[in-house]
Design a protein around this motif. Structure first.
Motif, PDB file in Angstrom:
ATOM      1  N   THR A  34       0.855  -1.190   0.000  1.00  0.00           N
ATOM      2  CA  THR A  34       0.000   0.000   0.000  1.00  0.00           C
ATOM      3  C   THR A  34       0.891   1.242   0.000  1.00  0.00           C
ATOM      4  O   THR A  34       2.112   1.138   0.104  1.00  0.00           O
ATOM      5  CB  THR A  34      -0.944  -0.003   1.222  1.00  0.00           C
ATOM      6  OG1 THR A  34      -1.933   1.004   1.042  1.00  0.00           O
ATOM      7  CG2 THR A  34      -0.211   0.265   2.534  1.00  0.00           C
ATOM      8  N   ARG A  42      -8.113   7.562  -0.273  1.00  0.00           N
ATOM      9  CA  ARG A  42      -9.336   6.736  -0.199  1.00  0.00           C
ATOM     10  C   ARG A  42     -10.032   6.781   1.156  1.00  0.00           C
ATOM     11  O   ARG A  42     -11.202   6.430   1.263  1.00  0.00           O
ATOM     12  CB  ARG A  42      -9.003   5.269  -0.500  1.00  0.00           C
ATOM     13  CG  ARG A  42      -8.427   5.011  -1.857  1.00  0.00           C
ATOM     14  CD  ARG A  42      -9.490   5.144  -2.933  1.00  0.00           C
ATOM     15  NE  ARG A  42      -8.942   4.846  -4.236  1.00  0.00           N
ATOM     16  CZ  ARG A  42      -9.355   3.849  -5.011  1.00  0.00           C
ATOM     17  NH1 ARG A  42     -10.334   3.079  -4.619  1.00  0.00           N
ATOM     18  NH2 ARG A  42      -8.790   3.658  -6.171  1.00  0.00           N
ATOM     19  N   CYS A 119     -19.744  -0.503  15.311  1.00  0.00           N
ATOM     20  CA  CYS A 119     -19.472   0.943  15.392  1.00  0.00           C
ATOM     21  C   CYS A 119     -20.662   1.745  15.893  1.00  0.00           C
ATOM     22  O   CYS A 119     -20.504   2.899  16.289  1.00  0.00           O
ATOM     23  CB  CYS A 119     -19.038   1.455  14.033  1.00  0.00           C
ATOM     24  SG  CYS A 119     -17.626   0.552  13.402  1.00  0.00           S
ATOM     25  N   ASN A 263     -14.396   6.775   7.473  1.00  0.00           N
ATOM     26  CA  ASN A 263     -13.731   7.111   6.218  1.00  0.00           C
ATOM     27  C   ASN A 263     -14.102   8.557   5.882  1.00  0.00           C
ATOM     28  O   ASN A 263     -15.287   8.911   5.880  1.00  0.00           O
ATOM     29  CB  ASN A 263     -14.229   6.148   5.130  1.00  0.00           C
ATOM     30  CG  ASN A 263     -13.543   6.376   3.797  1.00  0.00           C
ATOM     31  OD1 ASN A 263     -13.324   7.513   3.373  1.00  0.00           O
ATOM     32  ND2 ASN A 263     -13.204   5.295   3.122  1.00  0.00           N
ATOM     33  N   GLY A 322     -21.182  -2.897  11.749  1.00  0.00           N
ATOM     34  CA  GLY A 322     -21.484  -4.302  11.504  1.00  0.00           C
ATOM     35  C   GLY A 322     -22.836  -4.692  12.088  1.00  0.00           C
ATOM     36  O   GLY A 322     -23.269  -4.158  13.100  1.00  0.00           O
TER      37      GLY A 322
HETATM   38  N1  ACO Z   1      -3.664  -0.008  -0.708  1.00  0.00           N
HETATM   39  C1  ACO Z   1      -3.642  -0.026  -2.039  1.00  0.00           C
HETATM   40  N2  ACO Z   1      -4.617  -0.575  -2.778  1.00  0.00           N
HETATM   41  C2  ACO Z   1      -5.650  -1.123  -2.122  1.00  0.00           C
HETATM   42  C3  ACO Z   1      -5.741  -1.136  -0.718  1.00  0.00           C
HETATM   43  C4  ACO Z   1      -4.680  -0.545  -0.001  1.00  0.00           C
HETATM   44  N3  ACO Z   1      -4.664  -0.492   1.341  1.00  0.00           N
HETATM   45  N4  ACO Z   1      -6.898  -1.724  -0.346  1.00  0.00           N
HETATM   46  C5  ACO Z   1      -7.525  -2.072  -1.470  1.00  0.00           C
HETATM   47  N5  ACO Z   1      -6.776  -1.711  -2.552  1.00  0.00           N
HETATM   48  C6  ACO Z   1      -7.072  -1.910  -3.959  1.00  0.00           C
HETATM   49  C7  ACO Z   1      -8.010  -3.067  -4.211  1.00  0.00           C
HETATM   50  O1  ACO Z   1      -7.315  -4.265  -4.262  1.00  0.00           O
HETATM   51  C8  ACO Z   1      -8.615  -2.661  -5.540  1.00  0.00           C
HETATM   52  O2  ACO Z   1      -7.709  -3.030  -6.554  1.00  0.00           O
HETATM   53  P1  ACO Z   1      -8.251  -3.612  -7.970  1.00  0.00           P
HETATM   54  O3  ACO Z   1      -9.051  -2.487  -8.558  1.00  0.00           O
HETATM   55  O4  ACO Z   1      -6.981  -3.914  -8.685  1.00  0.00           O
HETATM   56  O5  ACO Z   1      -9.080  -4.801  -7.620  1.00  0.00           O
HETATM   57  C9  ACO Z   1      -8.665  -1.149  -5.490  1.00  0.00           C
HETATM   58  O6  ACO Z   1      -7.753  -0.769  -4.448  1.00  0.00           O
HETATM   59  C10 ACO Z   1     -10.027  -0.590  -5.193  1.00  0.00           C
HETATM   60  O7  ACO Z   1     -10.599  -1.322  -4.098  1.00  0.00           O
HETATM   61  P2  ACO Z   1     -11.967  -0.927  -3.440  1.00  0.00           P
HETATM   62  O8  ACO Z   1     -12.241  -1.874  -2.321  1.00  0.00           O
HETATM   63  O9  ACO Z   1     -12.995  -0.790  -4.519  1.00  0.00           O
HETATM   64  O10 ACO Z   1     -11.604   0.536  -2.879  1.00  0.00           O
HETATM   65  P3  ACO Z   1     -12.515   1.607  -2.226  1.00  0.00           P
HETATM   66  O11 ACO Z   1     -12.347   2.889  -2.918  1.00  0.00           O
HETATM   67  O12 ACO Z   1     -13.910   1.075  -1.991  1.00  0.00           O
HETATM   68  O13 ACO Z   1     -11.828   1.790  -0.786  1.00  0.00           O
HETATM   69  C11 ACO Z   1     -12.238   1.122   1.466  1.00  0.00           C
HETATM   70  C12 ACO Z   1     -11.742   0.707   0.099  1.00  0.00           C
HETATM   71  C13 ACO Z   1     -11.321   2.211   1.967  1.00  0.00           C
HETATM   72  C14 ACO Z   1     -12.169  -0.076   2.389  1.00  0.00           C
HETATM   73  C15 ACO Z   1     -13.671   1.648   1.367  1.00  0.00           C
HETATM   74  O14 ACO Z   1     -14.469   0.757   0.621  1.00  0.00           O
HETATM   75  C16 ACO Z   1     -14.335   1.877   2.686  1.00  0.00           C
HETATM   76  O15 ACO Z   1     -13.921   2.716   3.467  1.00  0.00           O
HETATM   77  N6  ACO Z   1     -15.445   1.146   2.947  1.00  0.00           N
HETATM   78  C17 ACO Z   1     -16.222   1.329   4.167  1.00  0.00           C
HETATM   79  C18 ACO Z   1     -15.558   0.559   5.225  1.00  0.00           C
HETATM   80  C19 ACO Z   1     -16.118   0.863   6.562  1.00  0.00           C
HETATM   81  O16 ACO Z   1     -16.481   1.967   6.858  1.00  0.00           O
HETATM   82  N7  ACO Z   1     -16.086  -0.155   7.380  1.00  0.00           N
HETATM   83  C20 ACO Z   1     -16.334  -0.013   8.728  1.00  0.00           C
HETATM   84  C21 ACO Z   1     -17.730  -0.183   9.121  1.00  0.00           C
HETATM   85  S1  ACO Z   1     -17.798   0.087  10.770  1.00  0.00           S
HETATM   86  C22 ACO Z   1     -17.698  -1.321  11.740  1.00  0.00           C
HETATM   87  O17 ACO Z   1     -18.703  -1.758  12.220  1.00  0.00           O
HETATM   88  C23 ACO Z   1     -16.402  -1.953  11.981  1.00  0.00           C
END
Ligand code: ACO
Length: 338
Positions: A34, A42, A119, A263, A322
């Motif tokens: 990463t 992101r 959360c 986020n 979740g």
């Molecule tokens: N570094 C670099 N690249 C990455 C990383 C990273 N850390 N993580 C994922 N990627 C890549 C993926 O592999 C993917 O690559 P590909 O296109 O070649 O397949 C690309 O980045 C895009 O991945 P997405 O998952 O589509 O990325 P997104 O823009 O959706 O960001 C994230 C991911 C940050 C996890 C986002 O979806 C998010 O914040 N989601 C909400 C999560 C959340 O809030 N969860 C908590 C809920 S609360 C609780 O109860 C715990």
């Protein structure tokens, strides 16, 4: 809206604890594939705090809670209910983390229990505290959101390990006869059909501890990030609109919008949809990451400690997690200004 309750629940004080060790994006660059640039762009996260190996959820929760009790100008023996929201309890089955925190604070012979709403946990607790107080059953409720989230994160999975941090926040919710100080409203809801969006598969009745659990890393959090993201923006926006409309309050009149810090892009999308000005929106995700049930009380503590949150000012809380679970609350800060 006319209310005729004899007891109102009031938000008396706030406290938090942030572990010392910082895990920066530069550190994560050395652990998984990463970059600092990707994480900041992101998620808005630059660093998160990680508890020491021998520091557990109840240690952090007890420290935050002790501060909250002192800031409410109470003695520990005046607390008559202890509630802890966590998905990273000291023990997954028993005893509850609330019982352990009570013991650490010398609070004996009072009801104490945990809830699991990820959360959304802290705002769920506010709804429970409100019900206990309005029914006249309790007077001073200690509510704690505490997480050692690092204990369920797979630090080889770049899609989750960049997001989460550890910490705790706590508040004292007390009975008052002054309606002006009382909670205005709390909404809490859930939809279990999205249960597979955020899961820690083990340990539990479905996956008791076994070699398979260890080999397949089933004890780590798994997340459908993109789906969770989209649903979060939709749900949070709808939930905030509903609570504001129901209580006839305009978003413009909210001095402190304190959303769950998962986020930056989710917070920005919701803030924009509600036409919130930048100065209304509280942001701590950059320095703490997502601390799950601790995220909202840690954010409230930040603005209280910096002098930004003053006595009597209105707070709008909004969270999802979740389950899926979500919750919002409208309430004045009824404690003293710093
Ligand atoms: N570094 C670099 N690249 C990455 C990383 C990273 N850390 N993580 C994922 N990627 C890549 C993926 O592999 C993917 O690559 P590909 O296109 O070649 O397949 C690309 O980045 C895009 O991945 P997405 O998952 O589509 O990325 P997104 O823009 O959706 O960001 C994230 C991911 C940050 C996890 C986002 O979806 C998010 O914040 N989601 C909400 C999560 C959340 O809030 N969860 C908590 C809920 S609360 C609780 O109860 C715990």
């Amino acid at each position: 809206m006319s209310q005729t309750k004899s007891h109102y629940a009031s938000f008396r004080s706030i406290g938090a604890y942030v572990p010392e060790k910082i895990l920066s994006n530069a550190d994560l660059e050395k652990m998984v594939d990463t970059t600092d640039e990707w994480i900041v762009k992101r998620t808005g996260i630059s660093e998160r705090h990680i508890a020491a190996q021998d520091e557990v959820t109840s240690d952090m929760g007890a420290k935050a809670a002790q501060l909250a009790i002192e800031r409410a100008a109470l003695n520990n023996d005046e607390i008559d209910l202890v509630l802890c929201a966590t998905v990273t309890p000291d023990y997954f089955n028993m005893p509850s983390t609330a019982c352990i925190i009570s013991d650490k604070l010398g609070i004996r012979n009072v009801q104490a229990f945990d809830i699991s709403a990820a959360c959304s946990g802290f705002v769920y607790l506010l709804s429970i505290a409100k019900a206990f107080i309005e029914s006249g059953m309790k007077k001073n409720v200690l509510v704690i959101g505490a997480e050692k989230f690092s204990s369920i994160v797979d630090y080889t999975d770049r899609s989750t390990c960049i997001l989460f941090g550890d910490g705790a926040g706590a508040a004292v919710i007390s009975a008052t006869d002054n309606a002006e100080e009382g909670f205005i409203d709390v909404h809490a809801s859930a939809d279990g059909s999205y249960a597979d969006f955020l899961v820690t598969p083990a340990p539990g009745a479905i996956n008791p501890v076994s070699q398979k659990v260890i080999d397949e890393g089933l004890n780590f959090v798994q997340m459908k990030g993109n789906e969770t993201f989209k649903l979060a923006v939709k749900t949070l926006t709808k939930d905030v609109k509903e609570i504001l409309e129901k209580n006839e309050i305009a978003s413009d009149d909210i001095p402190h919008f304190i959303p769950h810090q998962a986020n930056y892009r989710i917070i920005k999308a919701v803030g924009d949809a509600l036409k919130m000005r930048e100065e209304q929106v509280v942001l701590t995700v950059g320095k703490y990451g997502n601390t799950s049930a601790a995220s909202i009380p840690m954010a409230i503590n930040d603005i209280w400690e910096s002098g930004r949150l003053q006595s009597g000012e209105l707070m709008l809380l909004d969270t999802f997690g979740g389950g899926l679970t979500w919750a919002s609350a409208l309430l004045p800060f009824a404690g003293k200004s710093k």
